[in-house]
Design a protein around this motif. Structure first.
Motif, PDB file in Angstrom:
ATOM      1  N   CYS A   1      -0.931  -0.113   5.816  1.00 57.17           N
ATOM      2  CA  CYS A   1      -1.638   1.116   6.153  1.00 57.17           C
ATOM      3  C   CYS A   1      -1.005   2.270   5.377  1.00 57.17           C
ATOM      4  O   CYS A   1       0.057   2.095   4.750  1.00 57.17           O
TER       5      CYS A   1
ATOM      6  N   ILE B   1      -4.222  -0.697  13.718  1.00 61.83           N
ATOM      7  CA  ILE B   1      -3.841  -0.955  12.333  1.00 61.83           C
ATOM      8  C   ILE B   1      -4.656  -2.157  11.854  1.00 61.83           C
ATOM      9  O   ILE B   1      -4.590  -3.227  12.465  1.00 61.83           O
ATOM     10  N   ASN B   2      -5.431  -1.955  10.786  1.00 58.83           N
ATOM     11  CA  ASN B   2      -6.309  -3.020  10.295  1.00 58.83           C
ATOM     12  C   ASN B   2      -7.212  -3.554  11.410  1.00 58.83           C
ATOM     13  O   ASN B   2      -7.388  -4.772  11.575  1.00 58.83           O
TER      14      ASN B   2
ATOM     15  N   ARG C   1      -2.548   2.893  -0.455  1.00 57.01           N
ATOM     16  CA  ARG C   1      -2.371   1.648   0.288  1.00 57.01           C
ATOM     17  C   ARG C   1      -2.685   0.433  -0.574  1.00 57.01           C
ATOM     18  O   ARG C   1      -1.922  -0.548  -0.597  1.00 57.01           O
TER      19      ARG C   1
ATOM     20  N   GLN D   1      -6.656   2.446   7.016  1.00 59.38           N
ATOM     21  CA  GLN D   1      -6.348   1.309   7.894  1.00 59.38           C
ATOM     22  C   GLN D   1      -5.553   1.739   9.122  1.00 59.38           C
ATOM     23  O   GLN D   1      -4.777   0.972   9.684  1.00 59.38           O
ATOM     24  N   ILE D   2      -5.763   2.992   9.536  1.00 59.92           N
ATOM     25  CA  ILE D   2      -5.179   3.521  10.773  1.00 59.92           C
ATOM     26  C   ILE D   2      -6.307   4.198  11.538  1.00 59.92           C
ATOM     27  O   ILE D   2      -7.017   5.048  10.991  1.00 59.92           O
TER      28      ILE D   2
END
Length: 458
Positions: free
Chosen positions: A312, A402-403, A305, A388-389
């Motif tokens: 993500c 997500i984030n 990433r 980031q998931i």
């Protein structure tokens, strides 16, 4: 009458365990035939090299060229493993010492000229005056070649161009085709002027050849399991084929060659020694587990990433085959745990599409799934890991983040993945996606090395 013997190999993929027997068979048979006054041609149809093996990786395929030289090959064509797993500079120099011809009619440099080391075809004339034209074609992965600095022409269109010239010069025409079985059979139907098609890429096997439209097709599987042999009997007055036969030799059934195990081990050790360059010093060991979250797959996912600057990422844990010990980690260690010629990729998906894919990754079928091809050099898919998931309630409701923000079904996200998921039908949404960005020539192990250095070399 004149007898012409054609031997062929394909898709060795640097599986050298059968190479001593292949070498011995080819050199012995060539001597036999030439002593009888017969003609002998020896061809490789591509993917002889595969960078999972230390010898091929360390020499960037030049070691494979030496092996082909020693075995007395007449000509080769390139496969996708030569063509798109090497940088432009490495492919451009791989055949510098070749004592055979490289035939790749549909490969060009970015300015439209042909590379110095490749020709579209060769014309060989036998002692009895029979003219044999040999054309080489490789699989049409034009986008990937372009990213590396090469251009490609459509293989069927290029074949038409070359045949228009060669049919005036040759009595017999042979095609070295790293295109696959479907394309080979189509070519046999469309181009009756071709007498022999030697196939590759799809690892298919024709034990006694296959005849289509009076063209004989030969194919020898993969990994050196077989050596193909095409026999042509030629009427030298009329310069035409009066009899043809195809068969395969099973290398497992050939007599062992003296010191073959030593040769195989020495090749591996030579490559290993060339890759003992330090990559990073680890203050702690890093573990991997194919069935649950573990350190190394998580580090690789994060590297993917960050390196691609995506929103993500996810990978399958099966990409990491072993852990790393505390202390010095070498280039060989990284190859050993991540041998795949797989590149990073970023695909753009809507939030709705991304959610569909992510929910699918939670299916219990994945960890034990056996994977073959698509650059994957492991065995099982393994558990998916994410960066980031975040899932809540197992991702079954509107609970994917997500984030740290709940997924917006109408937004567009950049998802970083191993490129293997764009080729197969594992995730139809990804397969169909319009916007994909591939990064070449970097492999996943290059990103892992990059991340380990950033993490532990401060």
């Amino acid at each position: 009458m004149e007898n012409i013997h054609i031997y062929h190999t394909n898709d060795l993929h640097s599986h050298f365990e059968h190479w001593p027997r292949i070498h011995h068979l080819l050199s012995t048979r060539k001597k036999w035939h030439e002593e009888k006054g017969d003609e002998v041609l020896i061809f490789d149809i591509g993917d002889h090299m595969d960078r999972w093996h230390p010898f091929s990786d360390a020499t960037r395929g030049k070691g494979n060229t030496r092996l082909l030289n020693q075995a007395g090959y007449t000509a080769v064509t390139i496969g996708n493993n030569e063509g798109i797993t090497l940088s432009y500079e490495d492919l451009n120099s791989m055949y510098d010492q070749a004592q055979f011809q490289v035939l790749a009619a549909n490969l060009f440099q970015s300015d439209g000229t042909r590379p110095d080391w490749a020709r579209p075809y060769m014309l060989y004339t036998t002692k009895r005056g029979t003219r044999i034209g040999v054309i080489g074609l490789t699989v049409y992965f034009s986008h990937f070649y372009h990213l590396l600095g090469w251009n490609m022409s459509d293989p069927i269109e290029e074949l038409t161009i070359q045949l228009n010239e060669l049919t005036r010069k040759a009595d017999i025409i042979i095609l070295l085709s790293h295109l696959g079985i479907n394309e080979d059979e189509q070519i046999a139907e469309l181009f009756p002027e071709i007498d022999v098609i030697l196939g590759a890429h799809t690892h298919h096997i024709f034990h006694e050849g296959k005849e289509i439209n009076e063209c004989i097709l030969g194919a020898a599987g993969k990994h050196g399991q077989y050596v193909g042999h095409i026999m042509l009997e030629i009427n030298t007055d009329e310069k035409n084929i009066v009899r043809k036969k195809a068969l395969l030799y099973d290398t497992n059934e050939l007599e062992p060659v003296p010191n073959e195990e030593k040769f195989i081990n020495d090749l591996y050790q030579a490559g290993k020694e060339m890759l003992l360059e330090k990559a990073v010093d680890l203050p702690i060991p890093l573990q991997t587990d194919i069935f649950k979250e573990s350190e190394l797959p998580m580090i690789l996912c994060k590297a993917l990433r960050e390196w691609t600057q995506a929103d993500c990422a996810f990978i399958n844990s099966g990409l990491i085959l072993n852990g790393l010990k505390e202390g010095t980690v070498t280039k060989y260690d990284l190859l050993n745990i991540c041998p795949h010629p797989i590149n990073p990729c970023v695909v753009e998906l809507s939030g709705r599409e991304l959610k569909e894919v992510l929910v699918d990754t939670l299916d219990s079928k994945w960890p034990q799934m056996q994977v073959k091809g698509l650059g994957f050099r492991g065995t099982l898919m393994g558990k998916f890991v994410y960066d980031q998931i975040l899932f809540s309630n197992n991702g079954m409701n509107d609970s994917i983040f997500i984030n740290n923000k709940e997924i917006d079904l109408n937004a567009v996200y950049k998802l970083a993945i191993p490129d293997m998921f764009t080729f197969g039908t594992y995730f139809p949404v990804i397969f169909r996606a319009e916007h994909k960005k591939y990064y070449l020539p970097e492999f996943l192990r290059d990103l892992l090395e990059w991340k380990l250095k950033r993490t532990f070399c401060k």
